[in-house]
Design an enzyme around this catalytic site. Structure first.
Site, PDB file in Angstrom:
ATOM      1  N   CYS A 109       0.837  -1.186   0.000  1.00  0.00           N
ATOM      2  CA  CYS A 109       0.000   0.000   0.000  1.00  0.00           C
ATOM      3  C   CYS A 109       0.886   1.254   0.000  1.00  0.00           C
ATOM      4  O   CYS A 109       1.956   1.261   0.604  1.00  0.00           O
ATOM      5  CB  CYS A 109      -0.882   0.018   1.238  1.00  0.00           C
ATOM      6  SG  CYS A 109      -2.089  -1.309   1.252  1.00  0.00           S
ATOM      7  N   CYS A 122       2.178  -8.669   6.893  1.00  0.00           N
ATOM      8  CA  CYS A 122       0.891  -8.016   7.051  1.00  0.00           C
ATOM      9  C   CYS A 122      -0.115  -8.892   7.803  1.00  0.00           C
ATOM     10  O   CYS A 122      -1.212  -8.454   8.095  1.00  0.00           O
ATOM     11  CB  CYS A 122       0.307  -7.632   5.697  1.00  0.00           C
ATOM     12  SG  CYS A 122      -0.121  -9.044   4.681  1.00  0.00           S
ATOM     13  N   CYS A 152       2.491   2.777   3.322  1.00  0.00           N
ATOM     14  CA  CYS A 152       3.410   1.947   4.079  1.00  0.00           C
ATOM     15  C   CYS A 152       4.551   1.417   3.210  1.00  0.00           C
ATOM     16  O   CYS A 152       5.192   0.427   3.548  1.00  0.00           O
ATOM     17  CB  CYS A 152       2.664   0.788   4.746  1.00  0.00           C
ATOM     18  SG  CYS A 152       1.532   1.348   6.032  1.00  0.00           S
TER      19      CYS A 152
END
EC number: 1.8.4.10
Lengths: 422, 552
Positions: free
Chosen positions: A212, A238, A215
């Site tokens: 993403c 994650c 991040c």
């Protein structure tokens, strides 16, 4: 994009279990990614395997391998809503180039986003929770439908992945296939060059591992390629990849015990543990006494936390801080202990708490309607008959009430205390 | 009488359907007995020694003849032809089959009755004075408030899993005939300084293994705040009542251990929060419910004197019936008639289906269709014309219900005891029957006068032995049934708990022991009009202890 029609019952990985994970892992040359993939798709789990792709810097290699075995293999993309525009474009590029016919985007539940990340800054406050609502949760209903998954993880990527094998048996009895486990960075680049694969548009700008946008950062030369992920946070994964090498780090799918809004769902919360810290705890139901002892630390802790209320606790003591809690769990250690009903009414009616109030413990199906009237909105239920009753909607209810209780019942008739469910 | 409106009827219908489904699931094996137990207890269904027992609520002890006929029908159709009226103004059926329970509940619902909350750790059926709405001495008919309490407490979601059962009684008369000081909450009609009627609230009374007299927690709560005040008490009890030991879980223990002042402060704090809220009862609403209990169309008559002495000469049995079984009515020319369910040698409180039918006929014909059940296990025709008494008596004789012993020594309370009850340690009914036979002669009973004997077959005290002028408690010692005798209990406004004066007696020795107590009283009373309880208060234990155990 709607979900494709999926196998209803996952095939049991009997073959794998019969061979044993170690034996299977010895069958293929370390670099025989295509052999591993073909064997997994055609022999081990025919029709019962899928892939989750990030469409990141390295994704092209694995998807290219997939397209050589089965272009109709279900490919899921976690559309977290936080991706680079370049990533979204890249999804389209690869889909067309490889002729993949079943690419599906998975979106987070808007209700979760609204509740846990109203300002879109959750990634900063609490990246674990952000991954949870954007990746783990959306993926769960899908993972449940397949016996196995193809991943693009590689041993070289992080120290945690250093022992990654070709075939893994996860703690929830599913198989993960890692065809690229032994590929190095240069192997990947060589493969890309050999097959003329399109590069992720950001790769040339210094992004080596792409997730993403908020991040993901640029990686310096010589740095671990994944060092750009969650930079500044003590975070490496994650949460969707935790299980590897048969070692159980975290079950991929926990049992869905939380009944809420008409369905069982995975519970983002867990019980408070001795080792938790008031400063950093997240998604834990903090006992009232622990909260009161560490009130200042909890109030400055930026993560979502809940409150655990035991029958003898006095919720009046935390009245001023109720807004701090995303969820309040009221314990019912025995179905005969009715103190929690008073607690729930005080919370919802007197103190105006509008967050989730859940009943935890020994809950009988026939008590659910009474608990609801007292303001309880969610139930953590392990009692099997109660689970069945909730799922089938066969709750013993009397919908006419003789008392003005709760915040949603409507008055009927002339008697001031008569009510009906809204 | 209260009549269900659509809301009430739909409520009971839904509840009946719900429990019928639970019974079906139990019969099919879907529910285990463990899972079924809390559900059936919420609906008055017990598992006793021999069979299921169904306890049907008679709210504040009031019945119509139509309802009484339905109770007779149930006794005839689903039981062995009789029912048992209890000290809680309820009726129990001792032999129903589980598969028949849904039909029974549907039948009950058809006459606006139910078995909701006649058991379980919830607010039980509200009880009151059996002469409510009729008695000459009452300052308010307690039944409208009783009906409001019935509604407010029915399936109350917050108070369905209390630490223990919870009983509320109320009386509109200063002469307490409902034993309100021996209930978890007792309400007695009271006047404030402005002459307005409200309620004195007593809390923490009870019998059982730790008998306690209720303590005054609030001398005056107006009608409009009564529900708020009661909900405040309930919440304090639900939150702080002991749950670690079922024998210490009643509110009486909480009040006793924490002290009245502590509990009162907690209740007041809660009351301050809820007072004036949604539970406020407007006067119009009280009036509307009260209208259901409006007095029937009484005739305007002069005061009618009954010449009992003359009647006694003509018919001794009728004379003593008149003497004992009538209660003064607030309207001249009328009386309330107690129908004794204590014929000599019978099980106290039992009535056959034929007797219930007969009583229903009498109510319809002579008492404006109204009936009452008393906590002393008798029935009452509340509004009978004095001029109708001979006809009523004749009909009662025919039904075998004309025993003229109300308030006398043979008008005993007795629990079902070891003959029926799974909790009992000893038999009660045979003891009651033996005592009844020993004092059968009407002259002897008249000589003794007002004397209440109450018998329990175990420490749980369903037979109210603690408040008997003479109490008898069956216990089990070394494999035999033994009976402890207490003296001096009183369930009225002059509440007192009876004292044990010495070791227990074997069953065969009990009637003689009672006789010795009676003889000691007769020998020492100041006048024939001084009742046993007054004599005991004046004389103290000594003469009665000596009567039981001799001189040391």
């Amino acid at each position: 994009m709607g979900l494709p029609k999926l196998a209803i019952t996952p095939a049991k990985p009997d073959k794998l279990r019969a061979l044993g994970v170690i034996a299977l892992n010895g069958m293929f040359d370390e670099m025989d990614a295509l052999g591993v993939l073909r064997y997994a798709i055609e022999e081990v789990l025919p029709g019962d395997i899928a892939i989750v792709s990030s469409f990141g810097a390295d994704s092209a290699v694995l998807l290219h391998l997939v397209s050589q075995v089965d272009r109709a293999l279900p490919v899921y993309f976690l559309e977290t809503g936080k991706h680079f525009a370049e990533t979204l474009a890249y999804v389209e590029t690869l889909r067309q180039r490889f002729g993949l016919t079943r690419v599906t985007a998975l979106h987070p539940d808007p209700a979760d986003v609204a509740r846990f990340d109203p300002d879109g800054q959750l990634w900063e406050r609490d990246p674990d929770s952000c991954c949870h609502i954007r990746k783990t949760e959306p993926l769960e209903p899908v993972t449940a439908q397949f016996g196995g998954w193809v991943t693009g993880r590689k041993r070289y990527q992080t120290a945690e992945r250093g022992v990654l094998p070709h075939f893994e048996l996860t703690s929830d009895d599913r198989i993960k296939i890692n065809p690229l486990a032994y590929f190095s960075d240069s192997d990947v680049n060589a493969y890309k060059a050999q097959h003329g694969l399109p590069e992720h548009p950001l790769y040339d700008k210094g992004y080596k591992s792409i997730g993403c946008a908020p991040c993901t950062s640029v990686v310096a030369a010589g740095e671990d390629p994944r060092a750009g992920r969650w930079r500044g946070f003590n975070k490496k994964e994650c949460g969707i990849h935790f299980d590897f090498n048969g070692a159980i780090a975290k079950p991929m799918i926990g049992q869905k015990n939380l009944w809420k809004d008409g369905a069982f769902t995975a519970d983002p919360f867990r019980a408070w543990a001795e080792t938790d810290s008031p400063e950093t705890a997240r998604y834990a139901h903090v006992p009232v006494d622990v909260f009161l002892r560490n009130r200042v630390a909890f109030l400055s802790n930026p993560h979502p936390i809940g409150l655990h209320v035991s029958p003898a606790d006095q919720v009046e003591q935390v009245e001023a801080d109720l807004l701090r809690f995303a969820s309040i769990a009221i314990a019912f250690p025995a179905f005969t202990d009715g103190r929690g009903y008073s607690t729930a009414r005080l919370l919802s009616e007197r103190f105006g708490y509008t967050g989730e109030i859940r009943a935890v413990g020994d809950v009988l199906a026939d008590q659910v309607p009474l608990m609801r009237r007292c303001g309880i909105t969610a139930f953590v239920v392990t009692h099997e008959p109660t689970r069945r009753a909730l799922e089938s909607g066969q709750l013993a209810t009397v919908n006419l009430f003789y008392q003005p209780v709760g915040t949603t019942e409507v008055p009927v008739g002339t008697r001031p205390f008569l009510r009906r469910a809204q | 009488m209260y009549r269900y409106d659509e809301f009430d009827a739909a409520f009971v219908r839904e509840r009946t359907a719900q429990f019928s489904d639970q019974v079906r699931r139990r019969i099919s094996g879907e529910l285990s007995e463990d899972q079924f137990r809390p559900l059936r207890l919420m609906n008055g269904l017990y598992l006793q020694l021999h069979a299921y027992m169904l306890r049907v609520a008679v709210p504040y002890g009031t019945l119509s003849s139509r309802q009484m006929r339905m109770l007779a029908h149930l006794a005839r159709t689903y039981d062995r032809g009789y029912g048992h009226f209890t000290t809680r103004q309820n009726i129990q059926y001792n032999w129903p089959k589980l598969r028949d329970i849904p039909s029974i509940l549907a039948d009950l619902a058809s006459v606006e009755m139910h078995a909701i909350q006649t058991s379980g750790n919830c607010i039980r059926n509200v009880t009151t004075d059996q002469f409510a709405g009729a008695a000459a001495d009452e300052i308010i008919d307690p039944r409208p408030v009783g009906e409001i309490l019935r509604q407010w407490s029915s399936l109350h979601p917050e108070f369905t899993f209390l630490p223990r059962k919870f009983k509320i009684a109320l009386t509109g008369s200063p002469n307490d005939r409902a034993a309100i000081k021996f209930h978890d909450i007792g309400l007695m009609a009271a006047l404030n300084g402005a002459g307005e009627i409200g309620w004195s609230v007593y809390v923490g009374g009870g019998l059982g293994r730790t008998p306690m007299i209720g303590k005054l927690i609030n001398a005056y709560v107006p009608h409009e705040h009564l529900l708020s005040y009661l909900e405040s008490i309930m919440r304090v009890y639900n939150r702080y009542g002991r749950r670690d030991n079922k024998y210490k879980a009643r509110i009486k223990i909480l009040v006793h251990e924490e002290g009245l002042e502590t509990i009162k402060a907690q209740v007041e704090e809660e009351f301050a929060q809820v007072r004036g809220g949604r539970l406020t009862l407007p006067q119009e609403e009280l009036d509307r419910i009260g209208a259901y209990f409006a007095p029937p169309p009484f005739k305007s008559l002069p005061v009618a004197a009954i010449d009992i002495a003359r009647e006694k000469i003509l018919d001794a049995a009728y004379g003593s019936w008149l003497e004992n079984n009538l209660h003064p009515h607030r309207v001249p020319g009328y009386v309330s008639v107690t129908i004794s369910l204590k014929p000599i040698g019978a099980a106290p409180g039992d009535a056959t289906d034929a007797q219930m039918e007969a009583v229903a006929d009498l109510a319809e014909r002579y008492s404006f269709d109204e009936l009452r059940v008393s906590h002393e296990q008798n029935l009452v025709l509340p509004h009978v014309l004095v001029s109708d008494l001979p006809a009523v008596y004749v009909a009662l004789v025919e039904a075998g219900l004309a025993e003229g012993n109300a308030g006398l020594i043979s008008d005993m309370i007795a629990c079902p005891g070891l003959d029926y009850c799974a909790l009992a340690n000893a038999r009660s009914i045979p003891i009651a029957q033996e005592i009844s036979r020993r004092f059968a002669a009407p002259e002897r009973q008249k000589e003794i006068g007002a004397l209440k004997i109450k018998i329990s077959g175990c420490i749980n005290a369903c037979g109210h032995h603690h408040v008997g002028h003479i109490g008898i408690l069956g216990v089990e010692k070394k494999g035999t049934e033994l009976y402890q005798i207490t003296v001096g209990g009183d369930g009225t406004e002059a509440a007192a708990i009876g004292k044990i004066l010495g070791p227990g007696f074997e069953a065969e020795a009990v009637p003689a022991a009672i006789e010795r107590l009676v003889e000691a009283y007769i020998a020492r009373r100041q006048t024939p009009d001084e009742p046993f309880i007054s004599a005991y208060r004046r004389l103290g234990d000594a003469p009665f202890k000596e009567a039981l155990y001799g001189t040391a």
